[in-house]
Scaffold this active site. Structure first.
Site, PDB file in Angstrom:
ATOM      1  N   GLY A  46      37.281 -85.553 -29.818  1.00 30.46           N
ATOM      2  CA  GLY A  46      37.458 -84.826 -31.067  1.00 30.46           C
ATOM      3  C   GLY A  46      36.223 -85.026 -31.924  1.00 30.46           C
ATOM      4  O   GLY A  46      35.460 -85.978 -31.703  1.00 30.46           O
ATOM      5  N   GLN A  51      31.670 -85.415 -39.921  1.00 33.35           N
ATOM      6  CA  GLN A  51      30.871 -86.293 -39.059  1.00 33.35           C
ATOM      7  C   GLN A  51      29.503 -85.702 -38.738  1.00 33.35           C
ATOM      8  O   GLN A  51      28.613 -86.416 -38.276  1.00 33.35           O
ATOM      9  CB  GLN A  51      31.619 -86.597 -37.747  1.00 33.35           C
ATOM     10  CG  GLN A  51      32.856 -87.457 -37.959  1.00 33.35           C
ATOM     11  CD  GLN A  51      33.537 -87.770 -36.639  1.00 33.35           C
ATOM     12  OE1 GLN A  51      34.303 -86.964 -36.138  1.00 33.35           O
ATOM     13  NE2 GLN A  51      33.244 -88.930 -36.082  1.00 33.35           N
ATOM     14  N   CYS A  95      35.685 -94.320 -32.795  1.00 30.73           N
ATOM     15  CA  CYS A  95      35.181 -93.208 -33.599  1.00 30.73           C
ATOM     16  C   CYS A  95      33.692 -93.081 -33.355  1.00 30.73           C
ATOM     17  O   CYS A  95      32.973 -94.084 -33.353  1.00 30.73           O
ATOM     18  CB  CYS A  95      35.456 -93.470 -35.081  1.00 30.73           C
ATOM     19  SG  CYS A  95      34.923 -92.109 -36.134  1.00 30.73           S
ATOM     20  N   LEU A  96      33.236 -91.854 -33.178  1.00 32.56           N
ATOM     21  CA  LEU A  96      31.817 -91.618 -32.905  1.00 32.56           C
ATOM     22  C   LEU A  96      30.943 -92.043 -34.093  1.00 32.56           C
ATOM     23  O   LEU A  96      29.758 -92.276 -33.909  1.00 32.56           O
ATOM     24  CB  LEU A  96      31.582 -90.144 -32.560  1.00 32.56           C
ATOM     25  CG  LEU A  96      32.244 -89.673 -31.256  1.00 32.56           C
ATOM     26  CD1 LEU A  96      32.143 -88.158 -31.119  1.00 32.56           C
ATOM     27  CD2 LEU A  96      31.630 -90.375 -30.045  1.00 32.56           C
ATOM     28  N   HIS A 137      43.730 -88.601 -36.373  1.00 33.76           N
ATOM     29  CA  HIS A 137      42.420 -89.228 -36.599  1.00 33.76           C
ATOM     30  C   HIS A 137      41.461 -88.210 -37.255  1.00 33.76           C
ATOM     31  O   HIS A 137      40.745 -88.545 -38.198  1.00 33.76           O
ATOM     32  CB  HIS A 137      41.884 -89.722 -35.243  1.00 33.76           C
ATOM     33  CG  HIS A 137      40.514 -90.300 -35.245  1.00 33.76           C
ATOM     34  ND1 HIS A 137      40.274 -91.640 -34.975  1.00 33.76           N
ATOM     35  CD2 HIS A 137      39.286 -89.753 -35.450  1.00 33.76           C
ATOM     36  CE1 HIS A 137      38.981 -91.860 -35.029  1.00 33.76           C
ATOM     37  NE2 HIS A 137      38.350 -90.741 -35.312  1.00 33.76           N
ATOM     38  N   GLU A 138      41.474 -86.964 -36.758  1.00 29.53           N
ATOM     39  CA  GLU A 138      40.546 -85.945 -37.290  1.00 29.53           C
ATOM     40  C   GLU A 138      40.956 -85.485 -38.695  1.00 29.53           C
ATOM     41  O   GLU A 138      40.090 -85.288 -39.548  1.00 29.53           O
ATOM     42  CB  GLU A 138      40.461 -84.740 -36.347  1.00 29.53           C
ATOM     43  CG  GLU A 138      40.032 -85.043 -34.908  1.00 29.53           C
ATOM     44  CD  GLU A 138      38.788 -85.899 -34.768  1.00 29.53           C
ATOM     45  OE1 GLU A 138      37.978 -85.954 -35.708  1.00 29.53           O
ATOM     46  OE2 GLU A 138      38.633 -86.544 -33.708  1.00 29.53           O
ATOM     47  N   HIS A 141      39.718 -87.848 -41.166  1.00 34.12           N
ATOM     48  CA  HIS A 141      38.291 -87.627 -41.492  1.00 34.12           C
ATOM     49  C   HIS A 141      38.136 -86.590 -42.607  1.00 34.12           C
ATOM     50  O   HIS A 141      37.287 -86.755 -43.487  1.00 34.12           O
ATOM     51  CB  HIS A 141      37.532 -87.110 -40.261  1.00 34.12           C
ATOM     52  CG  HIS A 141      36.985 -88.164 -39.351  1.00 34.12           C
ATOM     53  ND1 HIS A 141      36.072 -89.103 -39.769  1.00 34.12           N
ATOM     54  CD2 HIS A 141      37.198 -88.417 -38.028  1.00 34.12           C
ATOM     55  CE1 HIS A 141      35.752 -89.889 -38.734  1.00 34.12           C
ATOM     56  NE2 HIS A 141      36.422 -89.502 -37.662  1.00 34.12           N
TER      57      HIS A 141
HETATM   58  O1  GNR Z   1      36.220 -89.689 -28.929  1.00 35.77           O
HETATM   59  C1  GNR Z   1      37.126 -90.173 -29.607  1.00 35.77           C
HETATM   60  N1  GNR Z   1      38.115 -90.872 -29.013  1.00 35.77           N
HETATM   61  C2  GNR Z   1      39.265 -91.269 -29.656  1.00 35.77           C
HETATM   62  C3  GNR Z   1      40.072 -92.209 -29.026  1.00 35.77           C
HETATM   63  C4  GNR Z   1      41.238 -92.636 -29.622  1.00 35.77           C
HETATM   64  C5  GNR Z   1      41.614 -92.121 -30.840  1.00 35.77           C
HETATM   65  C6  GNR Z   1      40.827 -91.198 -31.480  1.00 35.77           C
HETATM   66  C7  GNR Z   1      39.657 -90.766 -30.895  1.00 35.77           C
HETATM   67  S1  GNR Z   1      38.675 -89.588 -31.682  1.00 35.77           S
HETATM   68  C8  GNR Z   1      37.091 -90.034 -31.089  1.00 35.77           C
HETATM   69  C9  GNR Z   1      36.024 -89.083 -31.561  1.00 35.77           C
HETATM   70  C10 GNR Z   1      35.912 -89.136 -33.065  1.00 35.77           C
HETATM   71  O2  GNR Z   1      35.345 -90.002 -33.669  1.00 35.77           O
HETATM   72  N2  GNR Z   1      36.515 -88.188 -33.720  1.00 35.77           N
HETATM   73  O3  GNR Z   1      36.514 -88.185 -35.063  1.00 35.77           O
HETATM   74 NI    NI Z   2      36.323 -90.285 -35.675  1.00 33.04          NI
END
Ligand code: GNR
Ligand code: NI
Length: 179
Positions: A46, A51, A95-96, A137-138, A141
């Site tokens: 995601g 980001q 998270c990236l 999670h997104e 953000h």
């Molecule tokens: O790549 C991603 N893997 C992930 C693994 C577990 C829970 C959430 C994520 S999202 C993350 C990419 C990211 O930072 N998205 O905002």
């Molecule tokens: Ni993230």
């Protein structure tokens, strides 16, 4: 299409509440395309617009299931959680924008989400498993919230401190031309 630079924590832009997308125009489509390429290049499952420094309510996610040959992605615009399940699930999240840090986070196991698609139509979907976690999670953000905000203050402080050091090193290396 192009791979965009991903903002690394700490960055004030990761803490802002993003604005709704007013119109699904060509610049929004272009951004979504670039974000899909950036997500797969990372690689991630995601990626939210803040980001990559765009403070708008849009994210992309991987929707590939099982044995599909080509990756399947989806773009969610102005997403809203309509309801969540009572059942919760604990999963290791990363998270990236906080590379190298992974922690168990507990969230609702299922979500019902409403959003606008690239087709400009309103969609409602019920998601479970990793995709339910990813959507939450997104959307966090888009509200300036990061997965570390779900941890205890002690754990969050440790990761924050490590990330500040990590980012300092990264900037130092970039300046001296090593990457
Ligand atoms: O790549 C991603 N893997 C992930 C693994 C577990 C829970 C959430 C994520 S999202 C993350 C990419 C990211 O930072 N998205 O905002
Ligand atoms: Ni993230």
């Amino acid at each position: 299409m192009s791979v965009l630079p991903i903002l690394i924590f700490p960055d004030a832009r990761l803490r802002r509440k993003c604005a709704p997308v007013k119109e699904v125009n060509s610049s929004v489509r272009r951004l979504a395309d670039d974000m899909i390429e950036t997500m797969y290049a990372a690689p991630g499952i995601g990626l939210a617009a803040p980001q990559v420094g765009k403070l708008i309510r849009l994210f992309v996610m991987d929707r590939t299931e099982g044995e599909e040959d080509d990756p399947v992605s989806e773009v969610l615009i102005n997403p809203e959680v309509i309801s969540v399940s009572d059942e919760t699930v604990t999963r290791e999240e990363g998270c990236l924008s906080l590379p190298g840090h992974f922690e168990d986070i507990t969230r609702p196991a299922g979500v019902r989400v409403k959003y606008t698609g690239l087709d400009e139509c309103e969609h409602v979907q019920t998601l479970e498993g990793v995709q339910a976690v990813c959507v939450q999670h997104e959307i966090d953000h888009l509200n300036g919230k990061l997965f570390i905000d779900h941890l205890s203050l002690v754990k969050r402080s440790i990761i924050s401190r490590k990330m500040r050091k990590q980012k300092k090193e990264l900037l130092k290396n970039e300046k001296s031309g090593n990457v």
